[in-house]
Design an enzyme around this catalytic site. Sequence first.
Site, mmCIF file in Angstrom:
data_model
loop_
_atom_site.group_PDB
_atom_site.id
_atom_site.type_symbol
_atom_site.label_atom_id
_atom_site.label_comp_id
_atom_site.label_asym_id
_atom_site.label_seq_id
_atom_site.Cartn_x
_atom_site.Cartn_y
_atom_site.Cartn_z
ATOM 1 C CE LYS A 1 -3.822 -2.262 2.284
ATOM 2 N NZ LYS A 1 -4.767 -2.554 3.487
ATOM 3 C CD GLN B 1 -3.509 -4.268 6.610
ATOM 4 O OE1 GLN B 1 -3.567 -3.295 5.965
ATOM 5 N NE2 GLN B 1 -3.853 -5.360 6.074
ATOM 6 C CG ASP C 1 -9.498 0.064 5.509
ATOM 7 O OD1 ASP C 1 -9.295 -0.272 4.224
ATOM 8 O OD2 ASP C 1 -8.650 -0.211 6.388
HETATM 9 N N1 GUN Z 1 -6.959 -6.507 6.276
HETATM 10 C C1 GUN Z 1 -6.879 -7.278 5.080
HETATM 11 N N2 GUN Z 1 -7.741 -6.609 4.207
HETATM 12 C C2 GUN Z 1 -7.757 -5.240 4.837
HETATM 13 C C3 GUN Z 1 -7.977 -4.338 4.224
HETATM 14 O O1 GUN Z 1 -8.616 -3.609 3.078
HETATM 15 N N3 GUN Z 1 -8.075 -3.200 5.068
HETATM 16 C C4 GUN Z 1 -7.237 -3.301 6.316
HETATM 17 N N4 GUN Z 1 -7.496 -2.154 7.211
HETATM 18 N N5 GUN Z 1 -6.937 -4.309 6.876
HETATM 19 C C5 GUN Z 1 -7.092 -5.373 6.065
#
Ligand code: GUN
Length: 290
Positions: free
Chosen positions: A51, A95, A118
Site C-alpha cells: 500500500k 491494518q 477503508d
Molecule cells: N486486512 C485485510 N484486508 C484489509 C483491508 O482492506 N484493510 C485493512 N485495514 N485491513 C485489511
Amino acid sequence: MTIIDGKTTARQAREEAKKRTEALRAKGIVPCLAVILAGEDPASVSYVTAKEKALAEADMASRDIRLSADISEAELLSLIAALNEDAAVHGILAQLPLPKHVREDRVIDAISPQKDVDGFHPVSVGNMVLGRDGFLPCTPNGVVRLLQTLNIPLNGAHAVIVGRSNLVGRPLSILLTRKDINATVTLCHTGTKDLAHYTRQADILIAAAGKAGLIAGDMVKEGAVVIDVGVNRVGDPSAKKGYRLRGDVDFEAVSQKAAFITPVPGGVGPMTIAMLLQNVAAAAEKTLDA
Ligand code: GUN
C-alpha cells in the site's frame, strides 16, 4: 477462457488516482494516508508495504505508523484521535487483524468517517447500504470495478458469493444489488447446505471464504465468470518463501469451465490497492469544498 489481468485494470485506476493527486498538489494539497500496523503479522506487513509503495507511486504521502503488538487499546485510540484532528492527514487505515487484546470495533469506530478510506466505519457501511455518498470498501469496490471494466454483464445476472465477511462478502452483496448494477445475489456461507447447488447456478461466482481450493471444478457452470478473492498461504517446501499463495478456487480445474477467471495473485489483490488510492484522493478532494 480468459484469465483476468487485475494488474492492468489496477494500473489504469492508479494512473487516474495519480492525475487527481497532481491536480490536488497544484492547489497545495498533498493527499496523505496514515497507515497503522500493530505487530508483525507477515501477511499484514506485506500488504502495508504494498500500500505504501502504491501511495508513493501515485505521488501521495503516507505516515507509516508501526506499533508493537502489545500496544494498549487506549494508546491506539488516542493515536487515532490525534490523526482525526491532523489536517495534513486525509485518510486513516488501521491494518486488520489487530492484536487480539484490542477490540477491533472500538478502533474502527474511532476513525472519523471523513477519513475512513477503508469504508469499515458503521457510518460508511450505512451510507453504502442506503446508496448514499461515502467511502466504499476497497476489495468489494475493486471487484465491481474489475467486472465493469471487462464489460461483464451485471444487469440481471445471478452473482453467487461464497463468504459473508464484513470485509468482502457482505458488502459485495450490497454493492451488486444496487440499482445501477442490478445483479441478483445469493450470499452463501458456512451455514449453507449443499454449497455446490448454489455455486452451479452462478453467472458470476465470487469466492471470498478464505479456504484454499474450496471451489472445485464440478461446482462451476460452463461459461461462468469466476472471481477469486481468497489469498491463502499454503506450505510448499519447494517454494523460495516456504509457502505459495492459493486462492479459494481450484484454478486448474475451474479454468476448464469458466469463461473468465481471476488468478491469485494478480487478480483482485491489485484492484484493492487501486481503490484505496482513489478513496484517499477523494478524501483529500473533499477538504477543498469543506
Ligand atoms: N486486512 C485485510 N484486508 C484489509 C483491508 O482492506 N484493510 C485493512 N485495514 N485491513 C485489511
